[in-house]
Design an enzyme around this catalytic site. Structure first.
Site, mmCIF file in Angstrom:
data_model
loop_
_atom_site.group_PDB
_atom_site.id
_atom_site.type_symbol
_atom_site.label_atom_id
_atom_site.label_comp_id
_atom_site.label_asym_id
_atom_site.label_seq_id
_atom_site.Cartn_x
_atom_site.Cartn_y
_atom_site.Cartn_z
ATOM 1 N N ALA A 130 0.832 -1.207 0.000
ATOM 2 C CA ALA A 130 0.000 0.000 0.000
ATOM 3 C C ALA A 130 0.869 1.261 0.000
ATOM 4 O O ALA A 130 0.552 2.254 -0.664
ATOM 5 C CB ALA A 130 -0.928 -0.006 1.207
ATOM 6 N N TYR A 131 1.962 1.192 0.747
ATOM 7 C CA TYR A 131 2.907 2.317 0.783
ATOM 8 C C TYR A 131 3.497 2.571 -0.608
ATOM 9 O O TYR A 131 3.541 3.715 -1.086
ATOM 10 C CB TYR A 131 4.006 2.008 1.789
ATOM 11 C CG TYR A 131 5.236 2.880 1.693
ATOM 12 C CD1 TYR A 131 5.236 4.166 2.221
ATOM 13 C CD2 TYR A 131 6.401 2.418 1.087
ATOM 14 C CE1 TYR A 131 6.364 4.976 2.141
ATOM 15 C CE2 TYR A 131 7.526 3.203 1.010
ATOM 16 C CZ TYR A 131 7.504 4.487 1.534
ATOM 17 O OH TYR A 131 8.623 5.278 1.443
ATOM 18 N N LEU A 132 3.956 1.519 -1.275
ATOM 19 C CA LEU A 132 4.551 1.673 -2.598
ATOM 20 C C LEU A 132 3.536 2.225 -3.589
ATOM 21 O O LEU A 132 3.856 3.118 -4.402
ATOM 22 C CB LEU A 132 5.098 0.337 -3.087
ATOM 23 C CG LEU A 132 6.291 -0.237 -2.315
ATOM 24 C CD1 LEU A 132 6.623 -1.634 -2.837
ATOM 25 C CD2 LEU A 132 7.514 0.677 -2.424
ATOM 26 N N LYS A 135 2.946 6.002 -2.809
ATOM 27 C CA LYS A 135 4.060 6.828 -3.266
ATOM 28 C C LYS A 135 4.069 6.941 -4.789
ATOM 29 O O LYS A 135 4.324 8.005 -5.358
ATOM 30 C CB LYS A 135 5.385 6.243 -2.775
ATOM 31 C CG LYS A 135 5.680 6.482 -1.303
ATOM 32 C CD LYS A 135 5.916 7.943 -1.019
ATOM 33 C CE LYS A 135 6.409 8.180 0.398
ATOM 34 N NZ LYS A 135 6.482 9.635 0.722
#
Length: 219
Positions: A130-132, A135
Site C-alpha cells: 500500500a505504501y509503494l 508513493k
C-alpha cells in the site's frame, strides 16, 4: 531562502532543517502535533502546526506562500495502517502540491521511494504494498503538473550511519543503502540546483561528492 518542509518532524526533515538553518536559510517545518515543536526549534527551524490529513488547500497555501521552495518529506510511517498510506503518502502529497501551485511556489521536491512505478511483487506485505502504491500515485500526480518545477528523489534503504558525503545519484542506481545524513545533504543540493527540475532521481551511497553528483544530475 525560505524552505517549507512537509513532515517537518521526520528523521530526514530534521537533518535537512539543521543544514538549512546552519547556512542561514529560513527552514519551516510543518508538523502534526504541537509537542513536536521543540525538536524543530532545537535544530533552528520554525515549527508550523498543520495536519495535512485534515487541512484544506487554502490552509496549506497560507503556510507556503512566502517560500522559495517546498519539500514534501511526510510519510505515514512503518507503524501506520493501510488507510494512512493513502491519506498521507498520496493524498497529503497531492494537497501539498495543490497548495504550492495556489501560492505560486514553483520549486517542489518530493522525497519518495524506489520501485514505486511498478506493481509490488506477489507476496509483498500488504502494508508495504500500500505504501509503494501510494508513493507511486503521488509521484505520478506531481510529474503530470506543469505549474511546478518538481524533482522527485528516491533514496535506497535508509540508515542512521554518519553521512559520508559520497553518493550515487542517477535516474537508475540499483538498490543499496544510503544514510539519512546524505539524503538531507542531497536535498540541499537539489534546492540549489534548478537544473534538476523535471528529474526523477534515485540515490544510494557511492563515491561521488554530493555537490558533484547533483551537478551531474542537472540537465
Amino acid at each position: 531562502m525560505r524552505i517549507v518542509i512537509a513532515g517537518g518532524h521526520g528523521q530526514i526533515a530534521l537533518r535537512l532543517e539543521r543544514l538549512l538553518a546552519a547556512r542561514g536559510d529560513d527552514a519551516v517545518g510543518i508538523i502534526r502535533r504541537p509537542e513536536q515543536a521543540g525538536d524543530l526549534l532545537a535544530v533552528g527551524a520554525e515549527p508550523v502546526v498543520c495536519d495535512l490529513e485534515s487541512a484544506t488547500v487554502g490552509d496549506v497555501a497560507g503556510h507556503v506562500e512566502a517560500a522559495d521552495a517546498v519539500v514534501f518529506a511526510a510519510g505515514a510511517g512503518a507503524g501506520s495502517g493501510i488507510t494512512r498510506k493513502s491519506t498521507v503518502d498520496h493524498a497529503a502529497a497531492v494537497l501539498f502540491a495543490d497548495a504550492a501551485e495556489a501560492a505560486g511556489v514553483r520549486r517542489f521536491i518530493v522525497v519518495s521511494a524506489m520501485r514505486v512505478d511498478r506493481e509490488p511483487p506477489e507476496g509483498t506485505d500488504p502494508g508495504f504494498a500500500a505504501y509503494l502504491r501510494a508513493k507511486g500515485a503521488a509521484d505520478a500526480d506531481v510529474r503530470a503538473r506543469t505549474g511546478l518545477d518538481w524533482t522527485i528523489l528516491r533514496p535506497g534503504r535508509l540508515t542512521d550511519e554518519p553521512g559520508t558525503g559520497l553518493v550515487t545519484l542517477a535516474e537508475s542506481t540499483g538498490r543499496a543503502d544510503v544514510t539519512r545524513d546524505d539524503v538531507a545533504a542531497v536535498l540541499v543540493g537539489l534546492l540549489d540546483e534548478p537544473g534538476t527540475a523535471g528529474r526523477t532521481l534515485e540515490l544510494i551511497g557511492g563515491d561521488t561528492p554530493v555537490n558533484k553528483a547533483v551537478a551531474q544530475a542537472a540537465r
